[in-house]
Design a protein around this motif. Structure first.
Motif, mmCIF file in Angstrom:
data_model
loop_
_atom_site.group_PDB
_atom_site.id
_atom_site.type_symbol
_atom_site.label_atom_id
_atom_site.label_comp_id
_atom_site.label_asym_id
_atom_site.label_seq_id
_atom_site.Cartn_x
_atom_site.Cartn_y
_atom_site.Cartn_z
ATOM 1 N N LEU A 171 26.424 77.565 -41.442
ATOM 2 C CA LEU A 171 25.131 77.172 -41.978
ATOM 3 C C LEU A 171 25.238 75.813 -42.660
ATOM 4 O O LEU A 171 26.185 75.534 -43.383
ATOM 5 C CB LEU A 171 24.632 78.216 -42.978
ATOM 6 N N GLY A 172 24.254 74.969 -42.417
ATOM 7 C CA GLY A 172 24.205 73.673 -43.062
ATOM 8 C C GLY A 172 25.023 72.599 -42.380
ATOM 9 O O GLY A 172 24.986 71.455 -42.770
ATOM 10 N N VAL A 173 25.762 72.936 -41.356
ATOM 11 C CA VAL A 173 26.571 71.959 -40.638
ATOM 12 C C VAL A 173 26.054 71.896 -39.212
ATOM 13 O O VAL A 173 26.036 72.892 -38.503
ATOM 14 C CB VAL A 173 28.064 72.353 -40.642
ATOM 15 N N GLU A 174 25.621 70.709 -38.802
ATOM 16 C CA GLU A 174 25.060 70.567 -37.470
ATOM 17 C C GLU A 174 26.166 70.522 -36.422
ATOM 18 O O GLU A 174 27.223 69.945 -36.630
ATOM 19 C CB GLU A 174 24.229 69.293 -37.378
ATOM 20 N N ASN A 175 25.881 71.118 -35.289
ATOM 21 C CA ASN A 175 26.768 71.092 -34.128
ATOM 22 C C ASN A 175 28.179 71.576 -34.428
ATOM 23 O O ASN A 175 29.140 71.068 -33.878
ATOM 24 C CB ASN A 175 26.818 69.685 -33.535
ATOM 25 N N ARG A 176 28.337 72.491 -35.333
ATOM 26 C CA ARG A 176 29.661 73.042 -35.592
ATOM 27 C C ARG A 176 29.645 74.521 -35.223
ATOM 28 O O ARG A 176 29.313 75.374 -36.030
ATOM 29 C CB ARG A 176 30.047 72.863 -37.051
ATOM 30 N N ASN A 177 29.993 74.780 -33.995
ATOM 31 C CA ASN A 177 30.061 76.150 -33.501
ATOM 32 C C ASN A 177 31.499 76.477 -33.155
ATOM 33 O O ASN A 177 32.240 75.641 -32.659
ATOM 34 C CB ASN A 177 29.192 76.336 -32.258
ATOM 35 N N THR A 178 31.885 77.681 -33.403
ATOM 36 C CA THR A 178 33.219 78.150 -33.051
ATOM 37 C C THR A 178 33.096 79.602 -32.618
ATOM 38 O O THR A 178 32.004 80.148 -32.577
ATOM 39 C CB THR A 178 34.199 77.990 -34.231
ATOM 40 N N HIS A 179 34.203 80.197 -32.277
ATOM 41 C CA HIS A 179 34.212 81.591 -31.841
ATOM 42 C C HIS A 179 35.201 82.388 -32.662
ATOM 43 O O HIS A 179 36.231 81.879 -33.070
ATOM 44 C CB HIS A 179 34.574 81.687 -30.359
ATOM 45 N N VAL A 180 34.868 83.630 -32.869
ATOM 46 C CA VAL A 180 35.751 84.573 -33.543
ATOM 47 C C VAL A 180 36.245 85.538 -32.480
ATOM 48 O O VAL A 180 35.463 86.059 -31.683
ATOM 49 C CB VAL A 180 35.002 85.336 -34.657
ATOM 50 N N LEU A 181 37.541 85.766 -32.460
ATOM 51 C CA LEU A 181 38.127 86.683 -31.481
ATOM 52 C C LEU A 181 38.203 88.076 -32.091
ATOM 53 O O LEU A 181 38.839 88.287 -33.116
ATOM 54 C CB LEU A 181 39.521 86.209 -31.091
ATOM 55 N N ILE A 182 37.525 89.030 -31.447
ATOM 56 C CA ILE A 182 37.499 90.408 -31.928
ATOM 57 C C ILE A 182 38.137 91.296 -30.867
ATOM 58 O O ILE A 182 37.748 91.259 -29.705
ATOM 59 C CB ILE A 182 36.057 90.875 -32.207
ATOM 60 N N GLN A 183 39.132 92.076 -31.268
ATOM 61 C CA GLN A 183 39.822 92.951 -30.317
ATOM 62 C C GLN A 183 39.303 94.376 -30.425
ATOM 63 O O GLN A 183 39.218 94.938 -31.506
ATOM 64 C CB GLN A 183 41.323 92.952 -30.562
ATOM 65 N N PHE A 184 38.963 94.927 -29.275
ATOM 66 C CA PHE A 184 38.554 96.320 -29.177
ATOM 67 C C PHE A 184 39.622 97.080 -28.396
ATOM 68 O O PHE A 184 40.118 96.593 -27.384
ATOM 69 C CB PHE A 184 37.221 96.462 -28.439
ATOM 70 N N ASN A 185 39.965 98.263 -28.856
ATOM 71 C CA ASN A 185 40.855 99.153 -28.126
ATOM 72 C C ASN A 185 39.991 100.067 -27.271
ATOM 73 O O ASN A 185 39.023 100.655 -27.758
ATOM 74 C CB ASN A 185 41.708 99.983 -29.082
ATOM 75 N N CYS A 186 40.332 100.183 -25.992
ATOM 76 C CA CYS A 186 39.577 101.014 -25.061
ATOM 77 C C CYS A 186 40.490 102.126 -24.553
ATOM 78 O O CYS A 186 41.659 101.879 -24.268
ATOM 79 C CB CYS A 186 39.096 100.188 -23.880
ATOM 80 N N TYR A 187 39.935 103.312 -24.409
ATOM 81 C CA TYR A 187 40.715 104.459 -23.958
ATOM 82 C C TYR A 187 39.981 105.193 -22.847
ATOM 83 O O TYR A 187 38.752 105.199 -22.801
ATOM 84 C CB TYR A 187 40.982 105.423 -25.113
ATOM 85 N N LEU A 197 37.082 89.964 -27.340
ATOM 86 C CA LEU A 197 35.742 89.432 -27.172
ATOM 87 C C LEU A 197 35.569 88.198 -28.039
ATOM 88 O O LEU A 197 35.855 88.230 -29.242
ATOM 89 C CB LEU A 197 34.731 90.508 -27.575
ATOM 90 N N ALA A 198 35.113 87.104 -27.452
ATOM 91 C CA ALA A 198 34.852 85.870 -28.181
ATOM 92 C C ALA A 198 33.391 85.881 -28.621
ATOM 93 O O ALA A 198 32.484 85.759 -27.816
ATOM 94 C CB ALA A 198 35.127 84.652 -27.307
ATOM 95 N N VAL A 199 33.175 86.052 -29.916
ATOM 96 C CA VAL A 199 31.833 86.142 -30.477
ATOM 97 C C VAL A 199 31.509 84.824 -31.173
ATOM 98 O O VAL A 199 32.304 84.333 -31.979
ATOM 99 C CB VAL A 199 31.753 87.318 -31.483
ATOM 100 N N PRO A 200 30.355 84.218 -30.858
ATOM 101 C CA PRO A 200 30.019 82.933 -31.473
ATOM 102 C C PRO A 200 29.837 83.042 -32.985
ATOM 103 O O PRO A 200 29.335 84.038 -33.499
ATOM 104 C CB PRO A 200 28.704 82.533 -30.816
ATOM 105 N N LYS A 201 30.254 81.994 -33.684
ATOM 106 C CA LYS A 201 30.091 81.919 -35.130
ATOM 107 C C LYS A 201 29.510 80.552 -35.464
ATOM 108 O O LYS A 201 30.005 79.529 -35.001
ATOM 109 C CB LYS A 201 31.445 82.086 -35.823
ATOM 110 N N ARG A 202 28.465 80.545 -36.260
ATOM 111 C CA ARG A 202 27.826 79.293 -36.658
ATOM 112 C C ARG A 202 28.034 79.061 -38.136
ATOM 113 O O ARG A 202 28.054 79.987 -38.931
ATOM 114 C CB ARG A 202 26.333 79.336 -36.363
#
Length: 118
Positions: free
Chosen positions: A38-54, A31-36
């Motif tokens: 603080l204090g920096v304009e227009n600097r957005n990135t994504h954090v990749l989080i892995q979930f195991n599903c069963y 899952l690509a979750v947005p990360k902002r």
């Protein structure tokens, strides 16, 4: 004690889905979750989080989830002796998309994978 993780974002890559020799299904949902920043304009990135599903969660994820779809995953933190800390999905709520072809095959806007944001 509460052990709950809730994340929402776009599916960052194609699911890895398989079955064990006994027939139990499992999948890895990234899952690509947005990360902002603080204090920096227009600097957005994504954090990749892995979930195991069963089980049924893995079957539903494989059937309905497509790269770029927005979903909400609720799960818990688990400890594996070999892999360490991991996140296990208990339920997935699909906000967009269902049983369809990837967006690029439909002519819609294609979601860039998490690797494309670096």
């Amino acid at each position: 004690m509460i052990n709950t993780v809730i994340c929402s974002g776009k599916i960052g890559s194609d699911l890895i889905y398989s079955k064990t020799a006994k027939g139990d299904s499992y999948a890895f949902l990234k899952l690509a979750v947005p990360k902002r920043y603080l204090g920096v304009e227009n600097r957005n990135t994504h954090v990749l989080i892995q979930f195991n599903c069963y089980g049924k969660v893995a079957d539903n994820a494989f059937e309905y989830a497509v790269k770029g779809d927005f979903c909400e995953v609720q799960g818990h933190v688990d400890l594996d002796r070999k892999r360490g800390i991991m996140l296990v999905a208990d339920s997935i709520r699909f906000v967009s998309g269902s049983r369809r072809e990837p967006a690029d095959k439909l002519g819609g806007e294609e979601f860039k994978g998490v690797d494309d944001y670096e």
